[in-house]
Enzyme design. Structure first.
Site, PDB file in Angstrom:
ATOM      1  N   TYR A   1     -23.351  44.890 -24.954  1.00 39.01           N
ATOM      2  CA  TYR A   1     -24.148  45.264 -26.127  1.00 39.01           C
ATOM      3  C   TYR A   1     -24.395  46.783 -26.167  1.00 39.01           C
ATOM      4  CZ  TYR A   1     -27.932  46.254 -29.195  1.00 39.01           C
ATOM      5  OH  TYR A   1     -28.674  46.841 -30.182  1.00 39.01           O
ATOM      6  N   GLY A   2     -24.361  47.338 -27.373  1.00 39.56           N
ATOM      7  CA  GLY A   2     -24.523  48.768 -27.670  1.00 39.56           C
ATOM      8  C   GLY A   2     -25.284  49.586 -26.649  1.00 39.56           C
TER       9      GLY A   2
ATOM     10  N   SER B   1     -37.256  51.209 -32.101  1.00 39.82           N
ATOM     11  CA  SER B   1     -36.044  50.494 -32.488  1.00 39.82           C
ATOM     12  C   SER B   1     -36.339  49.520 -33.624  1.00 39.82           C
ATOM     13  CB  SER B   1     -35.505  49.727 -31.280  1.00 39.82           C
ATOM     14  OG  SER B   1     -35.247  50.629 -30.233  1.00 39.82           O
TER      15      SER B   1
ATOM     16  N   ARG C   1     -25.252  44.492 -36.217  1.00 40.06           N
ATOM     17  CA  ARG C   1     -25.166  45.941 -36.459  1.00 40.06           C
ATOM     18  C   ARG C   1     -23.846  46.331 -37.094  1.00 40.06           C
ATOM     19  NH1 ARG C   1     -29.373  49.511 -34.088  1.00 40.06           N
ATOM     20  NH2 ARG C   1     -30.891  48.026 -33.310  1.00 40.06           N
TER      21      ARG C   1
ATOM     22  N   LYS D   1     -27.915  55.548 -25.425  1.00 39.38           N
ATOM     23  CA  LYS D   1     -29.263  55.557 -24.866  1.00 39.38           C
ATOM     24  C   LYS D   1     -29.269  55.992 -23.395  1.00 39.38           C
ATOM     25  CE  LYS D   1     -30.971  54.576 -28.723  1.00 39.38           C
ATOM     26  NZ  LYS D   1     -31.581  53.441 -29.349  1.00 39.38           N
TER      27      LYS D   1
ATOM     28  N   ASP E   1     -30.684  58.360 -35.084  1.00 41.47           N
ATOM     29  CA  ASP E   1     -31.210  57.664 -33.897  1.00 41.47           C
ATOM     30  C   ASP E   1     -31.649  58.602 -32.775  1.00 41.47           C
ATOM     31  OD1 ASP E   1     -31.729  54.976 -32.818  1.00 41.47           O
ATOM     32  OD2 ASP E   1     -30.261  55.491 -31.290  1.00 41.47           O
TER      33      ASP E   1
ATOM     34  N   ASN F   1     -40.623  55.832 -49.927  1.00 43.45           N
ATOM     35  CA  ASN F   1     -41.092  56.731 -48.863  1.00 43.45           C
ATOM     36  C   ASN F   1     -40.868  58.202 -49.225  1.00 43.45           C
ATOM     37  OD1 ASN F   1     -41.836  54.489 -47.370  1.00 43.45           O
ATOM     38  ND2 ASN F   1     -39.930  54.410 -46.211  1.00 43.45           N
TER      39      ASN F   1
ATOM     40  N   ARG G   1     -30.697  45.057 -26.362  1.00 46.06           N
ATOM     41  CA  ARG G   1     -31.032  45.721 -25.102  1.00 46.06           C
ATOM     42  C   ARG G   1     -31.892  44.789 -24.257  1.00 46.06           C
ATOM     43  NH1 ARG G   1     -34.453  49.047 -25.652  1.00 46.06           N
ATOM     44  NH2 ARG G   1     -34.768  49.041 -27.896  1.00 46.06           N
TER      45      ARG G   1
ATOM     46  N   HIS H   1     -35.858  60.005 -29.452  1.00 45.08           N
ATOM     47  CA  HIS H   1     -35.384  58.864 -30.244  1.00 45.08           C
ATOM     48  C   HIS H   1     -35.745  59.126 -31.710  1.00 45.08           C
ATOM     49  CE1 HIS H   1     -35.462  54.137 -30.625  1.00 45.08           C
ATOM     50  NE2 HIS H   1     -34.322  54.643 -31.033  1.00 45.08           N
TER      51      HIS H   1
ATOM     52  N   ARG I   1     -44.563  50.078 -36.483  1.00 45.18           N
ATOM     53  CA  ARG I   1     -44.987  48.930 -37.285  1.00 45.18           C
ATOM     54  C   ARG I   1     -46.433  48.623 -36.939  1.00 45.18           C
ATOM     55  NH1 ARG I   1     -40.699  45.497 -39.355  1.00 45.18           N
ATOM     56  NH2 ARG I   1     -38.726  46.566 -39.014  1.00 45.18           N
TER      57      ARG I   1
ATOM     58  N   CYS J   1     -37.316  50.123 -36.632  1.00 43.34           N
ATOM     59  CA  CYS J   1     -38.532  50.448 -37.380  1.00 43.34           C
ATOM     60  C   CYS J   1     -38.282  51.461 -38.491  1.00 43.34           C
ATOM     61  CB  CYS J   1     -39.622  50.936 -36.444  1.00 43.34           C
ATOM     62  SG  CYS J   1     -40.226  49.635 -35.357  1.00 43.34           S
TER      63      CYS J   1
HETATM   64  P1  GTP Z   1     -32.608  51.295 -34.322  1.00 47.18           P
HETATM   65  O1  GTP Z   1     -31.183  51.510 -34.723  1.00 47.18           O
HETATM   66  O2  GTP Z   1     -32.811  49.990 -33.606  1.00 47.18           O
HETATM   67  O3  GTP Z   1     -33.181  52.420 -33.548  1.00 47.18           O
HETATM   68  O4  GTP Z   1     -33.454  51.034 -35.692  1.00 47.18           O
HETATM   69  P2  GTP Z   1     -33.960  52.011 -36.861  1.00 47.18           P
HETATM   70  O5  GTP Z   1     -35.230  52.673 -36.470  1.00 47.18           O
HETATM   71  O6  GTP Z   1     -32.857  52.879 -37.328  1.00 47.18           O
HETATM   72  O7  GTP Z   1     -34.353  50.942 -38.007  1.00 47.18           O
HETATM   73  P3  GTP Z   1     -33.644  50.628 -39.395  1.00 47.18           P
HETATM   74  O8  GTP Z   1     -33.730  51.756 -40.374  1.00 47.18           O
HETATM   75  O9  GTP Z   1     -32.297  50.079 -39.139  1.00 47.18           O
HETATM   76  O10 GTP Z   1     -34.586  49.474 -39.951  1.00 47.18           O
HETATM   77  C1  GTP Z   1     -34.841  48.288 -39.231  1.00 47.18           C
HETATM   78  C2  GTP Z   1     -35.378  47.219 -40.135  1.00 47.18           C
HETATM   79  O11 GTP Z   1     -36.570  47.676 -40.772  1.00 47.18           O
HETATM   80  C3  GTP Z   1     -34.410  46.851 -41.246  1.00 47.18           C
HETATM   81  O12 GTP Z   1     -34.396  45.453 -41.414  1.00 47.18           O
HETATM   82  C4  GTP Z   1     -34.983  47.521 -42.449  1.00 47.18           C
HETATM   83  O13 GTP Z   1     -34.667  46.827 -43.632  1.00 47.18           O
HETATM   84  C5  GTP Z   1     -36.492  47.569 -42.175  1.00 47.18           C
HETATM   85  N1  GTP Z   1     -37.132  48.746 -42.799  1.00 47.18           N
HETATM   86  C6  GTP Z   1     -36.679  50.027 -42.763  1.00 47.18           C
HETATM   87  N2  GTP Z   1     -37.457  50.851 -43.500  1.00 47.18           N
HETATM   88  C7  GTP Z   1     -38.440  50.081 -44.015  1.00 47.18           C
HETATM   89  C8  GTP Z   1     -39.561  50.341 -44.875  1.00 47.18           C
HETATM   90  O14 GTP Z   1     -39.814  51.474 -45.321  1.00 47.18           O
HETATM   91  N3  GTP Z   1     -40.371  49.282 -45.165  1.00 47.18           N
HETATM   92  C9  GTP Z   1     -40.115  48.020 -44.700  1.00 47.18           C
HETATM   93  N4  GTP Z   1     -40.953  47.045 -45.045  1.00 47.18           N
HETATM   94  N5  GTP Z   1     -39.057  47.732 -43.899  1.00 47.18           N
HETATM   95  C10 GTP Z   1     -38.239  48.735 -43.557  1.00 47.18           C
HETATM   96  C1  SPV Z   2     -32.152  50.838 -30.422  1.00 45.66           C
HETATM   97  O1  SPV Z   2     -32.352  49.730 -29.918  1.00 45.66           O
HETATM   98  O2  SPV Z   2     -33.041  51.709 -30.511  1.00 45.66           O
HETATM   99  C2  SPV Z   2     -30.832  51.160 -30.997  1.00 45.66           C
HETATM  100  C3  SPV Z   2     -29.729  50.258 -30.738  1.00 45.66           C
HETATM  101  O3  SPV Z   2     -30.671  52.206 -31.603  1.00 45.66           O
HETATM  102  S1  SPV Z   2     -29.069  50.497 -29.150  1.00 45.66           S
HETATM  103  O4  SPV Z   2     -28.056  51.534 -29.204  1.00 45.66           O
HETATM  104  O5  SPV Z   2     -28.491  49.256 -28.748  1.00 45.66           O
HETATM  105  O6  SPV Z   2     -30.103  50.908 -28.226  1.00 45.66           O
HETATM  106 MN    MN Z   3     -32.574  53.368 -31.716  1.00 44.31          MN
END
Ligand code: GTP
Ligand code: SPV
Ligand code: MN
Length: 580
Positions: free
Chosen positions: A196-197, A247, A365, A205, A272, A492, A66, A225, A396, A249
């Site tokens: 891009y997505g 995102s 992705r 989004k 999401d 977790n 994004r 979100h 984070r 996280c």
């Molecule tokens: P978007 O699709 O961008 O909204 O991301 P999301 O919030 O769904 O994040 P996702 O679960 O894909 O995790 C993003 C990154 O964080 C990945 O590389 C994971 O491996 C890492 N991650 C997820 N959960 C944890 C956790 O509990 N601890 C740590 N250290 N890393 C984590």
């Molecule tokens: C984010 O960035 O929070 C995502 C990926 O879930 S996108 O759909 O590209 O926004």
């Molecule tokens: Mn997201």
């Protein structure tokens, strides 16, 4: 074309403006998908991978995330966009966009994609039409949104002014000439110059968060979100949790968590986006999406086996690496033998371990339908949604924020959300690892004034019984050498269990000025690889650090102007004076 007068008139205008060679009403039928994929393979837009119906798309190397500085809210009044959005005056934005889109589909097919967000047949359902010149977008929309004849029929009987109109064009992909523009008053989205997505799949989004947040404000609900999960406790009680993390996280990972604790079960509804509406006995939520658009790097048999098994079929991968036997590979999967030839995300042949940077793009992705997921809840398609018992906010945060704490009331919970901060990630262009405030994980997605958004959140509790309890979580505390203290991922579940026990009222807490913390005796942490001193650190409120945190939040609120709701400012003052 659609049999709806104002929408067909709009389509005629769009066709006259963009000048496509062909116009294709795309409903995602199996014949259309077969033909689309065949032509995409022929044109080199996707390549087949090993496994069943798995595909790889490589984007333009500059078009991988994004772009927040190219994302605009074009509301009539600048103050409606507020202090956190980039605003463009709508008439002049339209002049710029008209010029960009003029003749921009020449030589290309225009896909007209009528879609629905949220399960059909309830109060949540919304419709949109995305017009695009990108076959990759059409294919992705067929996974991420509901398409088809039933949707088309429903659009024909919907109020046409409620239908979101989205226009997307690939353009030259020049990073300096990208535009993701939202017109909240007319429910329009114009997106130019990125495939891009989040920039191009306009149902996601742009519609389901930026425009939907405005619609939600006007109609007494919330577009967030957030992931949604269903929890089963050992006594058979069913609870639902929604969680907002910025995102990249951890939403997808938490959504697909498999419980290692006897008697506890967890199922996914969404990873999401959540739409939340007041119902007779509480706040109800649906996932408006139809698929997962998940971060690949970090996904492994250890961290997220559910996602790994989900992506063994019917999945489009974007910007991952490929092994010589046609399997996708990304950082976090088992290492390959040193020196093995791998094709990186840009399409170059590399030797594994060559030290030349990541093989998969950090924001690569997978796009997979919800129904691929073996832990999908039976309620995933329930048009009435599920009642939410707990809302989690987390980012984070290397310091200060405990592993988990519970808000003492709704206002403190809204303060948790409004003051959230997180280190930036590869999901958006720009520096990674910089701590920034990201209220409710909605900084890039709230389609209106963030101060009004806080007020709207505060107001949600007024008329509703059984409002969810609100919690703050932080999986990302670091030690002095920058290593994560909490092992995260599967572990977790221990935190989720405590949250669930707070919802059912079966465990007591330790009260602090910043919230309620767990009693150590209520956290067994069996099988968790962590030292007792580390646990203590994760569950301690450090007064010195919190004074700094409260001051930083005050400064942030001050930077938003003078419209931050008084209850949030007052609550900060109370916390400040109560801290030792
Ligand atoms: P978007 O699709 O961008 O909204 O991301 P999301 O919030 O769904 O994040 P996702 O679960 O894909 O995790 C993003 C990154 O964080 C990945 O590389 C994971 O491996 C890492 N991650 C997820 N959960 C944890 C956790 O509990 N601890 C740590 N250290 N890393 C984590
Ligand atoms: C984010 O960035 O929070 C995502 C990926 O879930 S996108 O759909 O590209 O926004
Ligand atoms: Mn997201």
């Amino acid at each position: 074309m659609l049999g709806v007068e104002p929408l067909d008139r709009w389509l005629d205008q769009v066709i006259a403006l963009c000048q496509p060679d062909n116009v294709d009403l795309f409903t995602g039928s199996s014949e259309q998908l077969i033909a689309l994929k065949a032509s995409m393979v022929e044109d080199g837009i996707i390549d087949p991978l090993s496994g069943t119906a798995r595909w790889l798309h490589r984007s333009d190397p500059t078009d991988v995330a994004r772009m927040e500085h190219r994302t605009f809210i074009c509301s009539q009044r600048e103050e409606d966009a507020g202090p956190t959005n980039h605003w463009l005056e709508p008439q002049s934005a339209k002049i710029t966009l008209d010029a960009l889109f003029s003749g921009s589909f020449a030589g290309r097919t225009m896909y007209v994609i009528p879609y629905a967000m949220a399960p059909l047949g309830g109060a949540f359902t919304q419709f949109g039409i995305e017009v695009t010149d990108s076959p990759y977008v059409a294919l992705s929309m067929s996974i991420m949104t509901r398409l088809g004849g039933t949707v088309l029929d429903a659009i024909q009987s919907a109020n046409p002014t409620d239908v979101v109109r989205g226009l997307h064009c690939t353009g030259s992909l020049d990073p300096d000439n990208r535009w993701v523009c939202h017109f909240p008053e007319t429910r329009e989205i114009w997106s130019f110059g990125s495939n891009y997505g989040g920039n191009a799949l306009l149902g996601k989004k742009c519609h389901a968060l930026r425009l939907a947040s405005v619609i939600a404000r006007d109609n007494g609900w919330l577009a967030e979100h957030m992931l949604i999960v269903e929890l089963t406790t050992p006594t058979g009680e069913i609870q639902h949790i929604a969680a907002a993390f910025p995102s990249a996280c951890g939403k997808t990972n938490l959504a697909m968590l498999e419980s290692s604790l006897e008697g506890w079960g967890i199922r996914v509804l969404g990873d999401d986006i959540a739409w939340l509406r007041p119902g007779a006995d509480g706040l109800y939520a649906v996932n408006p999406e139809y698929g997962f658009f998940g971060v690949a790097p970090g996904t492994s048999a250890k961290t997220n086996p559910v996602a790994l098994s989900m992506t063994t079929q019917d999945t489009v991968f974007t910007n991952v690496a490929v092994t010589s036997d046609g399997n996708p590979w990304w950082e976090g999967l088992d290492p390959l033998p040193e020196g093995t030839a791998v094709i990186d995300w840009r399409g170059s042949v590399r030797a594994f371990g060559d030290g030349e940077g990541p093989l998969a793009h950090p924001n690569s992705r997978f796009t997979s339908p919800l129904t691929n997921c073996k832990t999908l809840s039976d309620n995933w398609n329930n048009p009435h949604g599920v009642r939410i018992d707990a809302i989690l906010f987390g980012g984070r945060r290397p310091t200060t924020i405990p592993l988990v704490m519970e808000a003492q009331d709704w206002t403190q919970g809204v303060l948790y959300g409004a003051s959230m901060a997180s280190q930036t990630t590869a999901a958006a262009t720009g520096a990674v690892g910089v701590l920034r405030r990201d209220p409710m994980a909605m900084l890039p997605f709230c389609g209106y004034n963030i101060c009004d958004y806080f007020s709207h959140w505060l107001g949600m509790a007024e008329s509703l019984p059984n409002m969810p309890k609100i919690f703050s979580v932080n999986w990302f505390r670091q030690d002095e050498s920058g290593r994560y203290i909490w092992p995260g991922f599967g572990t977790n579940i221990h935190v989720i269990k405590w949250i669930s026990e707070r919802v059912s009222g079966s465990v007591d807490v330790f009260q602090t000025p910043v919230g309620n913390l767990p009693l150590r005796t209520n956290l067994a942490f069996e099988g968790v690889d962590i030292h007792e001193e580390a646990v203590e650190l994760l569950l301690t409120v450090d007064a010195v650090a919190w004074h700094e945190e409260v001051d930083a939040i005050r400064n942030y609120f001050a930077s938003l102007g003078d419209a931050v709701p008084t209850p949030l400012i007052d609550r900060l003052s109370t916390i400040k004076t109560s801290l030792a």
